[in-house]
Design an enzyme around this catalytic site. Sequence first.
Site, PDB file in Angstrom:
ATOM      1  N   THR A 297     -37.487 -36.854  -3.923  1.00 18.10           N
ATOM      2  CA  THR A 297     -38.710 -37.477  -4.430  1.00 18.10           C
ATOM      3  C   THR A 297     -39.042 -38.625  -3.489  1.00 18.10           C
ATOM      4  O   THR A 297     -38.277 -39.598  -3.412  1.00 18.10           O
ATOM      5  CB  THR A 297     -38.488 -38.040  -5.850  1.00 18.10           C
TER       6      THR A 297
ATOM      7  N   LYS B 198     -45.710 -34.670  -8.475  1.00 23.95           N
ATOM      8  CA  LYS B 198     -44.537 -35.334  -9.081  1.00 23.95           C
ATOM      9  C   LYS B 198     -44.890 -36.765  -9.500  1.00 23.95           C
ATOM     10  O   LYS B 198     -44.528 -37.223 -10.588  1.00 23.95           O
ATOM     11  CB  LYS B 198     -43.390 -35.326  -8.060  1.00 23.95           C
TER      12      LYS B 198
ATOM     13  N   LYS C  82     -38.202 -46.173  -9.623  1.00 23.37           N
ATOM     14  CA  LYS C  82     -38.508 -45.648  -8.282  1.00 23.37           C
ATOM     15  C   LYS C  82     -39.773 -44.778  -8.321  1.00 23.37           C
ATOM     16  O   LYS C  82     -40.697 -44.962  -7.539  1.00 23.37           O
ATOM     17  CB  LYS C  82     -37.324 -44.813  -7.780  1.00 23.37           C
TER      18      LYS C  82
HETATM   19  P1  NAD Z   1     -27.596 -39.195  -4.954  1.00 23.54           P
HETATM   20  O1  NAD Z   1     -27.588 -40.619  -4.524  1.00 23.54           O
HETATM   21  O2  NAD Z   1     -26.596 -38.711  -5.942  1.00 23.54           O
HETATM   22  O3  NAD Z   1     -27.480 -38.241  -3.648  1.00 23.54           O
HETATM   23  C1  NAD Z   1     -28.074 -38.524  -2.407  1.00 23.54           C
HETATM   24  C2  NAD Z   1     -27.083 -38.093  -1.325  1.00 23.54           C
HETATM   25  O4  NAD Z   1     -27.703 -38.261  -0.042  1.00 23.54           O
HETATM   26  C3  NAD Z   1     -25.807 -38.946  -1.308  1.00 23.54           C
HETATM   27  O5  NAD Z   1     -24.672 -38.105  -1.453  1.00 23.54           O
HETATM   28  C4  NAD Z   1     -25.855 -39.646   0.067  1.00 23.54           C
HETATM   29  O6  NAD Z   1     -24.566 -39.838   0.630  1.00 23.54           O
HETATM   30  C5  NAD Z   1     -26.684 -38.670   0.861  1.00 23.54           C
HETATM   31  N1  NAD Z   1     -27.303 -39.247   2.053  1.00 23.54           N
HETATM   32  C6  NAD Z   1     -28.004 -40.394   2.165  1.00 23.54           C
HETATM   33  N2  NAD Z   1     -28.427 -40.552   3.436  1.00 23.54           N
HETATM   34  C7  NAD Z   1     -27.976 -39.482   4.147  1.00 23.54           C
HETATM   35  C8  NAD Z   1     -28.089 -39.063   5.498  1.00 23.54           C
HETATM   36  N3  NAD Z   1     -28.750 -39.792   6.412  1.00 23.54           N
HETATM   37  N4  NAD Z   1     -27.492 -37.905   5.866  1.00 23.54           N
HETATM   38  C9  NAD Z   1     -26.816 -37.161   4.968  1.00 23.54           C
HETATM   39  N5  NAD Z   1     -26.678 -37.497   3.660  1.00 23.54           N
HETATM   40  C10 NAD Z   1     -27.250 -38.649   3.260  1.00 23.54           C
HETATM   41  O7  NAD Z   1     -29.096 -38.924  -5.473  1.00 23.54           O
HETATM   42  P2  NAD Z   1     -29.588 -37.718  -6.432  1.00 23.54           P
HETATM   43  O8  NAD Z   1     -29.515 -38.136  -7.849  1.00 23.54           O
HETATM   44  O9  NAD Z   1     -28.923 -36.456  -5.983  1.00 23.54           O
HETATM   45  O10 NAD Z   1     -31.139 -37.680  -6.057  1.00 23.54           O
HETATM   46  C11 NAD Z   1     -31.610 -37.093  -4.848  1.00 23.54           C
HETATM   47  C12 NAD Z   1     -33.130 -37.051  -4.889  1.00 23.54           C
HETATM   48  O11 NAD Z   1     -33.553 -36.304  -6.034  1.00 23.54           O
HETATM   49  C13 NAD Z   1     -33.791 -38.433  -5.004  1.00 23.54           C
HETATM   50  O12 NAD Z   1     -34.947 -38.452  -4.192  1.00 23.54           O
HETATM   51  C14 NAD Z   1     -34.143 -38.539  -6.470  1.00 23.54           C
HETATM   52  O13 NAD Z   1     -35.248 -39.389  -6.719  1.00 23.54           O
HETATM   53  C15 NAD Z   1     -34.472 -37.076  -6.791  1.00 23.54           C
HETATM   54  N6  NAD Z   1     -34.312 -36.712  -8.213  1.00 23.54           N
HETATM   55  C16 NAD Z   1     -33.181 -37.082  -8.897  1.00 23.54           C
HETATM   56  C17 NAD Z   1     -33.048 -36.720 -10.239  1.00 23.54           C
HETATM   57  C18 NAD Z   1     -31.804 -37.098 -11.029  1.00 23.54           C
HETATM   58  O14 NAD Z   1     -31.816 -36.946 -12.265  1.00 23.54           O
HETATM   59  N7  NAD Z   1     -30.744 -37.570 -10.395  1.00 23.54           N
HETATM   60  C19 NAD Z   1     -34.064 -35.986 -10.873  1.00 23.54           C
HETATM   61  C20 NAD Z   1     -35.179 -35.600 -10.143  1.00 23.54           C
HETATM   62  C21 NAD Z   1     -35.289 -35.970  -8.798  1.00 23.54           C
END
Ligand code: NAD
Length: 297
Positions: free
Chosen positions: A93, A168, A243
Site C-alpha cells: 500500500t 485502496k 498510514k
Molecule cells: P511487514 O513489516 O510485516 O513486512 C514488510 C517486510 O518488508 C519486512 O519483512 C521487511 O524486512 C521487508 N523489507 C523492507 N525493506 C526491504 C527491502 N529494501 N528489501 C527487502 N525486504 C524489505 O509489513 P506487512 O504487514 O507485511 O505489510 C506489507 C504491506 O502490506 C504494507 O504496505 C502494508 O500497508 C500493506 N498491508 C498490510 C496489511 C496488514 O494487515 N498487515 C493489510 C493490507 C495491506
Amino acid sequence: MGTIGFIGLGNMGAPMAANLVKAGHEVTGFDLSSQAVEVARQAGCAIAGSLAELADGKDCIITMLPAGDHVLSVYGEIAGHVALGCVMIDCSTIDVASASQAHEMAAKAGALSVDAPVSGGIMGAQNATLTFMAGGSDAALEVADPILQPMAGRVVRCGGPSAGQAAKACNNMILAITMIGTCEAFEMGRRLGLDEQALFDVVSTASGQSWSTTTYCPVPGPVPTSPANNDYKPGFATDLMVKDLGLAQEAAKQTGALTPLGELALKLYRDFARSGNGDVDFSGIIRTMEAAPKKTP
Ligand code: NAD
C-alpha cells in the site's frame, strides 16, 4: 507455472508467497530480515542472496513492502536485472505518486507493471481470500491476473497505472469514517439506555448499515468474530489505518478533493495511536468515545 521473485516476506508477504508455492509456482524470496526469510524457506520458497539474483530471469516479480520509498528503492536496484517482458506487481500500500513512478521505472526496464494493493489483512493473506485492487495496462492486467488468483478471493481491475492505489485510498477512507460514525452511535446508544443487540439489529438492516457494523461491530456481542470480542486484538492495527488515511490525504491534496471527514478521521486515529494504541485494532477507537465524561439527560 512460472518463476516468481517475491520481495518483502513480512506478515503479509510470507503467507502470500506460500500460497503461490502451493499453486505450483517456483518462488524465490528476498527480505532484509533473516527471520522473515526463514519463514518463507519453510513454506517452500527458494531464497536469493541479493535483489539482483532474485530479479534475474524471472517471469514475475512481486513486492510487498512497507511504503513507497522502499518500493522505489527496490525497483531502482532491480531495474538493470529484470528480464524483458517480466511483469512487476507491487502489492504494497503506497502513495499514488510513488506508484506512478514505479510504473515508469518498470516500463523503462522493459517490464509490464501492475499496482495491486490488497484488502483482507493477515487472515486474508493466509487463507488466500485477499481482494486485489489492480491498476495497469490491459496487457499487464491480463498477465498478472492468473498470478494473483491463488492468493485472492477477488481481483478487481480498477483501471490504468496506479488506479489500484487510488481505489485502496478511497476504500480505506470510507472504512475509517464509517467506523468512527458507528462507534459514536453505539456509545451514544448506550448512554441513551439502548440495548446493543437491539441497536445492531436495527442498524444492520436499516439505512445506517455498513461493513463496520455488520462484519466488524465495535462493541462485544452482536458479531462474535469482531475484534471487540477479543479486547480489540488482533485485527487491522490503528498504525496501519493512520498510514492509509495519510496516503488518502496526500491524494486529496494533490487533486484538490474536498475530504473534511477524511482529514478529521486521520486526526482522531493519529491521536488514538499516539496515546499508546498503535497496535490496537482500529475499531478500538470506540474507547475515545467511551472516555468522554457522561452527563445525565
Ligand atoms: P511487514 O513489516 O510485516 O513486512 C514488510 C517486510 O518488508 C519486512 O519483512 C521487511 O524486512 C521487508 N523489507 C523492507 N525493506 C526491504 C527491502 N529494501 N528489501 C527487502 N525486504 C524489505 O509489513 P506487512 O504487514 O507485511 O505489510 C506489507 C504491506 O502490506 C504494507 O504496505 C502494508 O500497508 C500493506 N498491508 C498490510 C496489511 C496488514 O494487515 N498487515 C493489510 C493490507 C495491506
